[in-house]
Design a protein around this motif. Structure first.
Motif, short mmCIF file in Angstrom:
data_model
loop_
_atom_site.label_atom_id
_atom_site.label_comp_id
_atom_site.label_asym_id
_atom_site.label_seq_id
_atom_site.Cartn_x
_atom_site.Cartn_y
_atom_site.Cartn_z
N LYS A 196 2.06 11.13 1.01
CA LYS A 196 0.94 10.09 1.39
C LYS A 196 1.84 8.82 1.60
N MET A 197 2.92 8.46 1.01
CA MET A 197 3.71 7.38 1.43
C MET A 197 4.30 7.47 3.11
N GLU A 211 0.84 -1.16 0.02
CA GLU A 211 -0.18 0.09 0.02
C GLU A 211 0.87 1.62 0.08
N LEU A 236 1.09 6.77 5.29
CA LEU A 236 0.78 5.15 5.30
C LEU A 236 2.09 4.58 6.06
N ALA A 259 1.54 4.32 -3.26
CA ALA A 259 0.86 5.62 -2.73
C ALA A 259 1.39 6.76 -4.12
#
Length: 336
Positions: free
Chosen positions: A149-150, A140, A153, A144
């Protein structure tokens, strides 16, 4: 190389037909410095450490620094051109075996020279291979669309690992192992993954050490003399390089009352050193790094030893290679 050195010595000082020319040493000191280089490499998500982990003051650029970890001192002999003498050898039954260093320093007569002190051995320790934290990123995270966003997460993945660890520790995890040994292994693996992912925010620090040597030959007392400098970025630099922090040496003569005796010009003499003792300190500003007490030939005086190459019982003599002091002397008569 030894043949060339011997030839150069012969040309520079000559070899009298009835004797062997030799020098006595003065004592050089060698600071063996163990220097650590520390390299900080920022993590890929360092810019998001404060937003997602509330961690402030995380460096965004690579940082390099050096420091002196330890210091050892050894001594070595260097040729003192003011102490040049000739040992008479010519005569019937003469069997003198004079041993000189490559630069003409007297080491022994009719004996094996003393081996110089060993230089402190240093072997860099092998470092465990560090695994890339990206190896532990979930699918996931890797899919990204942005770095922000990485990072977000990845923090969630770290929280999941913490929760899993807590469940393992309390026995509530669905994948609880059957024995204690397997449990400890699973806890170790969870910690390893969590710590690796954390470095994506906090960065990594690599430490490398090298041994470097600074050689000096103090001829007199000195107070806080700059002997080298340590640059934060470049490590050990010359004492005149103002980019580095200065390290100071103080030398005090602990044998100030040793006066040079009157030389007896008659007869056959073998000249040796009677070294004095010096206190040597090394410091950085007001921080005392090390203190030593060492014998220095140049802080003592010359001593005359009676030597007759024609007598019935041959003299055997060994000198200290760094100070020129007598280590051992005996004649064949002593063996009887």
């Amino acid at each position: 190389m030894r043949i060339i050195a011997a030839l150069l010595l012969f040309l520079s000082i000559g070899l009298p037909s009835e004797g062997q020319t030799y020098y006595l040493p003065k004592t050089a000191v060698r600071f063996h410095l163990l220097i650590e280089k520390q390299t900080y490499t920022p993590g890929d998500f360092a810019a998001y450490a404060e937003r997602y982990l509330h961690m402030s003051n995380i460096e965004q650029q690579e940082q390099v620094s050096h420091r002196v970890v330890t210091c050892l001192l050894t001594t070595a002999g260097v040729r003192d051109t003011t102490k040049c003498y000739t040992l008479r050898l010519k005569g019937k039954g003469e069997a003198a075996d004079v041993r000189l260093s490559d630069d003409g320093i007297l080491l022994a007569v009719n004996a094996e020279p003393v081996q110089p002190s060993n230089t402190p051995a240093y072997s860099p320790q092998s470092k465990p291979r560090q695994q890339s934290p990206k190896k532990f990123l979930s699918a996931e995270v890797l899919s990204a669309g942005s770095t922000a966003k990485m990072a977000e997460l990845t923090v969630q993945q770290m929280l999941d690992l913490r929760e899993h660890r807590q469940q393992l520790a309390t026995g509530e995890a669905e994948d609880m192992p059957n024995d204690e040994k397997q449990l400890q292994l699973m806890l170790q693996q969870v910690d390893q993954q969590h710590d690796a992912l954390m470095t994506l925010f906090t960065g990594t620090i690599r430490r490398d050490t090298t041994m470097q040597v600074v050689t000096l030959c103090p001829d007199q007392e000195t107070e806080r003399e700059v002997v080298f400098r340590l640059s934060r970025q470049r490590g050990l630099v010359d004492k005149d390089d103002l980019s580095g922090v200065p390290f100071y040496m103080t030398v005090k003569n602990l044998s100030p009352d040793l006066s040079q005796p009157q030389e007896d010009k008659k007869g056959d003499w073998l000249y040796v050193n009677l070294p004095g003792t010096a206190s040597i300190t090394l410091q950085q500003e007001d921080f005392l790094l090390a203190t030593y007490e060492v014998p220095l030939a140049q802080f003592g005086h010359i001593e005359q030893r009676s030597y007759d190459p024609f007598k019935r019982y041959v003299t055997h003599l060994t000198l200290h290679p760094a100070t020129g002091a007598v280590v051992k002397q005996f004649s064949d008569l002593d063996k009887k």
